[in-house]
Design an enzyme around this catalytic site. Structure first.
Site, PDB file in Angstrom:
ATOM      1  N   GLU A 280      41.353  37.616 -37.722  1.00 56.47           N
ATOM      2  CA  GLU A 280      40.476  36.480 -37.240  1.00 56.47           C
ATOM      3  C   GLU A 280      40.676  36.431 -35.805  1.00 56.47           C
ATOM      4  OE1 GLU A 280      42.624  33.155 -39.087  1.00 56.47           O
ATOM      5  OE2 GLU A 280      42.134  33.854 -40.838  1.00 56.47           O
ATOM      6  N   LYS A 282      41.545  34.833 -32.325  1.00 54.23           N
ATOM      7  CA  LYS A 282      42.872  34.131 -31.814  1.00 54.23           C
ATOM      8  C   LYS A 282      42.088  33.160 -30.805  1.00 54.23           C
ATOM      9  CE  LYS A 282      47.629  34.122 -30.485  1.00 54.23           C
ATOM     10  NZ  LYS A 282      47.484  32.583 -29.671  1.00 54.23           N
ATOM     11  N   ARG A 306      52.470  21.651 -34.448  1.00 58.46           N
ATOM     12  CA  ARG A 306      53.383  22.824 -34.965  1.00 58.46           C
ATOM     13  C   ARG A 306      54.872  22.310 -34.717  1.00 58.46           C
ATOM     14  NH1 ARG A 306      52.990  28.294 -31.947  1.00 58.46           N
ATOM     15  NH2 ARG A 306      54.834  27.920 -30.827  1.00 58.46           N
ATOM     16  N   GLU A 335      43.027  25.360 -35.931  1.00 59.62           N
ATOM     17  CA  GLU A 335      43.232  25.515 -34.433  1.00 59.62           C
ATOM     18  C   GLU A 335      42.070  24.500 -34.094  1.00 59.62           C
ATOM     19  OE1 GLU A 335      45.804  26.972 -32.932  1.00 59.62           O
ATOM     20  OE2 GLU A 335      45.221  27.362 -30.944  1.00 59.62           O
ATOM     21  N   PHE A 375      41.332  27.539 -40.938  1.00 60.12           N
ATOM     22  CA  PHE A 375      41.635  29.102 -41.529  1.00 60.12           C
ATOM     23  C   PHE A 375      42.756  29.066 -42.434  1.00 60.12           C
ATOM     24  CE2 PHE A 375      44.523  28.573 -37.631  1.00 60.12           C
ATOM     25  CZ  PHE A 375      45.625  28.460 -38.171  1.00 60.12           C
ATOM     26  N   LYS A 456      49.949  39.090 -34.230  1.00 64.80           N
ATOM     27  CA  LYS A 456      48.729  38.811 -33.091  1.00 64.80           C
ATOM     28  C   LYS A 456      48.838  39.819 -32.015  1.00 64.80           C
ATOM     29  CE  LYS A 456      51.944  36.350 -29.905  1.00 64.80           C
ATOM     30  NZ  LYS A 456      52.230  34.838 -29.598  1.00 64.80           N
TER      31      LYS A 456
END
Ligand code: ATP
Length: 604
Positions: A280, A282, A306, A335, A375, A456
């Site tokens: 996906e 970022k 978070r 996000e 997501f 990532k």
């Protein structure tokens, strides 16, 4: 348990710098308490009344503590021994003199807790001998809950009333809790270790406790549930943990601990480690866990960062998002990114974060609309989905989320091919995104930074000479500096990394690459974090000891040219040309880059 017993134990713990010793002493507390009390204790020892997702702040300044002590002294015959006398020749107490004496004591000790202990100790009070933890907790809760006009005076009155019932040690601990300075350095891991220790005399149950905690981030609730089972099933470790895992379930309205990314350097490494991935974009926004519930016509929404803080008020548009979804109750991971109303372009992180404010939220939400890139789905209509494979969760998501003004189903590709993955990453960078996140195709939702489930990549693969990602490091202390820097009162600072076992190890001293403004900001941010001695969890080589130690709270995002081996820094690594990118106010120290992650970074 009497509050005094708790206070004395905490003051004893404060004397030790060994984490093991702290763990043992804390374990003794658990052994001497009952489950309900354990819930309160788990919060109080962290200097809070409730966990972050449901926080309740005192909103009382240090000055007000001084006034509450003065009020107490005036109502109880004035001060006679605490460094002076505030009673005149006729036995009358003098308000101004009382306050001055209190301030003097505070200047001498540099500590409001110690001041309260001295003042309360000096007065002849009718103390309540059997004051237990829940009674003090209820009083503290009442103080925190007072709001509206005249609330400061009312809080002050209630605090003075509470002081009148406390012994000196308890007054010290209560004061530190109220002004947010009870910094005993208990990390989540220390608390879990101590629970396991209380149950087994070893840390053998910590790992399972940590796994169970991920589903519902409320350590007080976990402590209570664990101690209850300890009473029911003493000596039966396996049965106890199985039952705990069955009963301590994910709950709407209580955040799960967020999944985080590992890092790898190339698409090739990713495929080698993860075989098949869902990749996906970022996005450079703010992580938001959305809890949505339909109640008749109404949609109730909670949003958590978070760091597990409730930021629902930040997003007034969220209830509308839930209106047309074919669901009763769900938890999504997303996000949130701000966008420009005119151009529709996504805005950088810092601008999105301007939404985080106390006042004028509605207007700000007009000026700076948000899109939620959804997501993941972790819970749906009574079903916990965290053990459902990601590929399945994606199918479920596709059925329920349709793109609206505020929400988008985050796009993704599925691949097993490193070349395709590399191209996908390049496309994201070209489109101005931060990079990509690759998620193992069949992975469960794994909280924290564990296993190879999420990875990532940010900057260009193979861009050498620079670290290909910034590091988030904990500010451990600062140095006074010389010349112009000296005028700021601060010329360099020391940063470190958590080692996953509750310690912080140094990695770099940073003195260049900061603007004057950033130095000023650092000074401002450090002021409330200053502590007299190095926190127990710090491991720092003598030759780089900072002039001023800071409690582990502030996280700085640091870029550097290279990472090298170091014999000075206790992490074993050092940074070449480190510079500050930004302060990561959205991160807690245990979310900083840790020693495990450092191992994934190429050494120069
Ligand atoms: P960074 O500083 O690189 O933004 P981080 O240290 O804050 O990362 P990581 O765990 O390394 O956190 O990266 C995951 C973060 O990336 C998430 O917390 C989330 O905010 C953000 N993010 C952006 N896009 C996605 C995505 N598609 N899936 C998961 N997380 C994403």
């Amino acid at each position: 348990m009497q509050f005094q017993t708790l206070a004395q134990k905490l003051l004893e713990i404060e004397k030790y710098s060994s984490r093991l010793k702290m763990t043992h002493l804390l374990a003794q507390l658990w052994q001497a308490t009952n489950p309900d009390e354990a819930n309160l204790i788990a919060n109080l020892i962290q200097g809070q009344l409730r966990p972050a997702y449901n926080s309740l702040e005192f909103a009382l300044s240090e000055k007000m503590v001084g006034r509450a002590l003065a009020k107490l002294a005036l109502a109880n015959g004035g001060l006679t021994a605490a460094g002076g006398v505030s009673v005149d020749l006729f036995g009358e107490t003098d308000e101004k003199a009382t306050l001055e004496l209190i301030k003097k004591k505070q200047r001498e000790t540099g500590d409001w807790g110690e001041t309260a202990r001295a003042i309360v100790g000096d007065l002849h009070l009718e103390r309540q001998k059997d004051l237990d933890i829940s009674q003090v907790y209820a009083d503290l809760e009442q103080i925190a809950m007072v709001g509206g006009e005249g609330s400061q005076e009312e809080k002050l009155r209630l605090l003075a009333q509470l002081y009148a019932r406390l012994d000196p040690d308890s007054a010290k601990v209560v004061t530190r809790i109220v002004i947010g300075k009870l910094r005993l350095g208990f990390s989540l891991m220390t608390i879990l270790d101590s629970l396991s220790w209380a149950g087994t005399g070893m840390k053998s149950e910590t790992k399972v406790l940590e796994e169970i905690y991920q589903k519902k981030a409320d350590v007080g609730l976990l402590a209570a549930s664990y101690l209850k089972l300890l009473q029911e099933l003493p000596g039966e470790s396996e049965k106890r943990l199985t039952k705990l895992a069955q009963t301590y379930q994910l709950q709407w309205g209580v955040p799960l601990v967020a999944a985080l990314c590992q890092r790898l350097n190339t698409a090739h490494d990713i495929i080698e480690k993860m075989t098949q991935v869902i990749a996906e974009p970022k996005y450079d926004g703010m992580r938001v866990q959305i809890h949505l519930r339909r109640q008749g016509e109404e949609v109730i929404v909670k949003a958590f960062t978070r760091n597990l803080e409730d930021v629902s008020a930040m997003f007034p548009e969220l209830p509308a998002l839930g209106k047309n979804l074919p669901i009763k109750e769900a938890i999504f991971d997303s996000e949130a990114v701000g966008f420009n109303v005119k151009t529709g372009q996504m805005l950088p992180f810092q601008e999105t974060m301007t939404r985080r404010r106390k006042h004028g939220v509605a207007q700000k939400s007009q000026e700076l609309p948000i899109k939620f890139f959804i997501f993941d789905v972790l819970y749906l209509d009574g079903n916990d989905l965290i053990n459902t494979p990601l590929s399945e969760r994606k199918k479920i998501l596709a059925k329920i989320i349709s793109d609206t003004t505020w929400s988008v189903l985050a796009p993704f590709i599925v691949t097993q091919d490193a070349v395709i993955l590399h191209q996908y990453h390049q496309t994201q960078l070209k489109a101005g995104l931060e990079g990509m996140v690759a998620k193992q195709f069949n992975s469960i939702y794994q909280s924290g930074r564990k296993g190879w489930t999420w990875v990532k990549i940010k900057e260009d693969e193979g861009s050498c000479g620079k670290l290909n990602d910034t590091l988030d490091l904990v500010v451990m202390g600062y140095y006074y500096g010389k010349g112009k820097r000296h005028d700021f009162g601060l010329g360099a600072f020391l940063v470190g990394v958590p080692d996953g076992k509750g310690n912080y190890l140094s990695i770099s001293k940073i003195g260049t690459g900061l603007s004057d403004e950033q130095f000023r900001e650092l000074k401002q941010k450090s002021a409330p974090l200053e502590v007299k001695e190095a926190p127990a969890a710090y491991q720092v080589n003598k030759i780089i000891r900072p002039d001023v130690w800071l409690a582990p709270e502030l996280v700085a995002e640091i870029a550097a040219d290279e990472m090298t081996k170091s014999s000075i820094h206790t992490s074993g690594y050092g940074l070449r040309f480190p510079r500050l990118v930004r302060w990561r106010d959205d991160k807690t120290p245990d979310q900083a880059t840790d020693t495990e992650q450092l191992k994934e970074i190429k050494i120069a």
